[in-house]
Design a protein around this motif. Sequence first.
Motif, mmCIF file in Angstrom:
data_model
loop_
_atom_site.group_PDB
_atom_site.id
_atom_site.type_symbol
_atom_site.label_atom_id
_atom_site.label_comp_id
_atom_site.label_asym_id
_atom_site.label_seq_id
_atom_site.Cartn_x
_atom_site.Cartn_y
_atom_site.Cartn_z
ATOM 1 N N GLU A 18 0.827 -1.213 0.000
ATOM 2 C CA GLU A 18 0.000 0.000 0.000
ATOM 3 C C GLU A 18 0.858 1.259 0.000
ATOM 4 O OE1 GLU A 18 -3.445 0.186 2.567
ATOM 5 O OE2 GLU A 18 -3.504 -2.016 2.654
ATOM 6 N N ASP A 19 1.975 1.226 0.715
ATOM 7 C CA ASP A 19 2.896 2.361 0.736
ATOM 8 C C ASP A 19 3.438 2.634 -0.667
ATOM 9 O OD1 ASP A 19 4.796 4.315 1.873
ATOM 10 O OD2 ASP A 19 6.293 2.769 1.432
ATOM 11 N N ARG A 22 0.612 4.082 -2.868
ATOM 12 C CA ARG A 22 0.350 5.489 -2.542
ATOM 13 C C ARG A 22 1.433 6.394 -3.139
ATOM 14 N NH1 ARG A 22 -0.130 4.528 2.203
ATOM 15 N NH2 ARG A 22 -2.389 4.326 2.313
ATOM 16 N N ARG A 23 2.674 6.007 -2.975
ATOM 17 C CA ARG A 23 3.782 6.827 -3.475
ATOM 18 C C ARG A 23 3.873 6.796 -4.999
ATOM 19 N NH1 ARG A 23 8.111 4.210 -0.378
ATOM 20 N NH2 ARG A 23 9.531 5.587 -1.477
ATOM 21 N N GLU A 125 9.390 2.281 2.779
ATOM 22 C CA GLU A 125 9.624 3.094 3.972
ATOM 23 C C GLU A 125 10.212 2.190 5.052
ATOM 24 O OE1 GLU A 125 9.455 6.247 4.397
ATOM 25 O OE2 GLU A 125 8.303 6.917 2.665
ATOM 26 N N HIS A 128 8.293 -0.467 6.808
ATOM 27 C CA HIS A 128 7.730 -1.532 5.983
ATOM 28 C C HIS A 128 8.788 -2.438 5.354
ATOM 29 C CE1 HIS A 128 3.932 0.424 6.492
ATOM 30 N NE2 HIS A 128 4.302 1.482 5.821
#
Length: 164
Positions: A18-19, A22-23, A125, A128
């Motif tokens: 998901e990170d 999103r990015r 990140e 994560h």
Amino acid sequence: MRIGLYPGTFDPLTLGHEDIIRRSCALVDKLVIGVAINRDKGPLFSLEERVAMILGECAAISEGTGCEVVVHPFENLLIDCARDVGAQVIIRGLRAVSDFEYEFQMVGMNRVLDDTIETVFLMAEAQHQAIASRLVKEIARLGGDVSKFVSPAVNDALIARLSS
């Protein structure tokens, strides 16, 4: 329109995925999440379940970023999938040096197959970097708490699947 392809098996979708999604939305106008149909991996969740998880989790990301997010199952070569969806860029997430070694080889092969499609790497990140779907499934199978690695909906799906 800038179209990106973020491929994976997403079995299950993690907070690390998901990170990256999103990015990625900050880089492209449309993000195609390519869900690999990989029968050899023996996924815990069916293709339909994985697609539904991604759609459910990514609706808010799409709405919040203004990036169109679509899901596209594929079973062909990644570079052919990128061509099929009109992607100019393939987005890959990296967690560790070991990921880079594999991805480096893949980029080289994909560049030979089609040098008009770029590959972009996004580092996960820090919070994560240790998350891997394979490890999430193993922890969940052994009764561990994976709520720090997946969304509440995915956590519920894991519990339901493994308790049946």
